[in-house]
Structure formats: structure tokens, C-alpha cells
Design a protein around this motif. Sequence first.
Motif, PDB file in Angstrom:
ATOM      1  N   LEU A   1       0.920  -1.243  -0.015  1.00 36.53           N
ATOM      2  CA  LEU A   1      -0.045  -0.093  -0.201  1.00 36.53           C
ATOM      3  C   LEU A   1       0.876   1.250   0.115  1.00 36.53           C
ATOM      4  N   ASP A   2       0.462   2.345  -0.622  1.00 40.85           N
ATOM      5  CA  ASP A   2       1.175   3.432  -0.746  1.00 40.85           C
ATOM      6  C   ASP A   2       0.307   4.595  -1.202  1.00 40.85           C
ATOM      7  N   ILE A   3       0.514   5.790  -1.145  1.00 42.88           N
ATOM      8  CA  ILE A   3      -0.041   7.132  -1.414  1.00 42.88           C
ATOM      9  C   ILE A   3       0.933   7.648  -2.311  1.00 42.88           C
TER      10      ILE A   3
ATOM     11  N   LEU B   1      -8.120   6.629   4.394  1.00 43.83           N
ATOM     12  CA  LEU B   1      -7.359   5.727   3.987  1.00 43.83           C
ATOM     13  C   LEU B   1      -8.125   4.491   4.359  1.00 43.83           C
TER      14      LEU B   1
ATOM     15  N   VAL C   1      -4.276   6.088  -4.068  1.00 41.15           N
ATOM     16  CA  VAL C   1      -3.798   5.186  -3.033  1.00 41.15           C
ATOM     17  C   VAL C   1      -3.608   4.094  -3.930  1.00 41.15           C
TER      18      VAL C   1
ATOM     19  N   TYR D   1      -5.656  12.525  -3.686  1.00 44.28           N
ATOM     20  CA  TYR D   1      -4.637  11.827  -3.832  1.00 44.28           C
ATOM     21  C   TYR D   1      -4.999  10.265  -4.209  1.00 44.28           C
TER      22      TYR D   1
ATOM     23  N   SER E   1       3.173  -1.538   4.178  1.00 48.53           N
ATOM     24  CA  SER E   1       3.173  -0.122   3.989  1.00 48.53           C
ATOM     25  C   SER E   1       4.202   0.684   4.859  1.00 48.53           C
TER      26      SER E   1
END
Length: 134
Positions: A21-23, A64, A41, A39, A83
Amino acid sequence: MGNLPRSRVAHHQRPFTYCGLDIFRPMEVIVGRRREKRYGVIFTCLTLCAIHIETVAFLKTHSLIMALRRMAARRGWPRHLYSDNGTNFRGADKELQRTMQDLDQEYLRSVGVNNGMDWTFIPPAIPRWGGACC
């Protein structure tokens, strides 16, 4: 070269069982007549190198969690999530743990809704632990 982690070679598992998981950076979207910042995700399946992208309006914990719930509605709940150490990730993990303690575990097990997701935070100085290099 060392052996690959178990999450990279998990066979007979559905996609997104082991997930990164990353933004990523903000982008402009048009809502009606105004421009707003959103943003992205990105959820990466560590076994198949598939991706799932959601958008969030804020970098907050509840945003999130809602993105995670939308992803889980389509792909199923991940068994293990990796993450980085962002504060929104830490807050989401604490809130999910608190919620799971308040819920009736026996009922959830009987219905099969919750399989117990593990959330692993990678060390701050080692970004290569966080995703798949596909």
C-alpha cells in the motif's frame, strides 16, 4: 540472490492476499465547476504484480480506511498488508485494531467477514521492502 519472501511466491491464493500500500502525489480532478485536489492510493498485489487504485480526498486516517474498504469490497480483504510508516497508515492500523476488539469476534468468524489482516510497517530507511519490483 536470496530467497524471495513468502508473500511473493504464495501459490493457490486469490489476488491481493498479500498486498503493498502506498499513497502517491496529488492530482487535480474536476467536480462540477471547481477543481479539487485528490490523492491516489495504490494497492499492489505482491504475488501477481496486479494493481488497484483508489482516490482519497484527504490524507487522513478515515480516508485511508474508506479506500481500504472499497478495495476490499472488490478484491477481498488482504491477509497481509505492507506499507511505510506514514501517520495516516499508523492511525488506520490503530483504529482497525480498536474496532476489531469492540466487535463480536465469534459472529464475524461465523459469517466469514473477517480473516484477521496483519499490517506490517516497513523500516523508514528501507523503501524496497514496501512494494513489488515488477
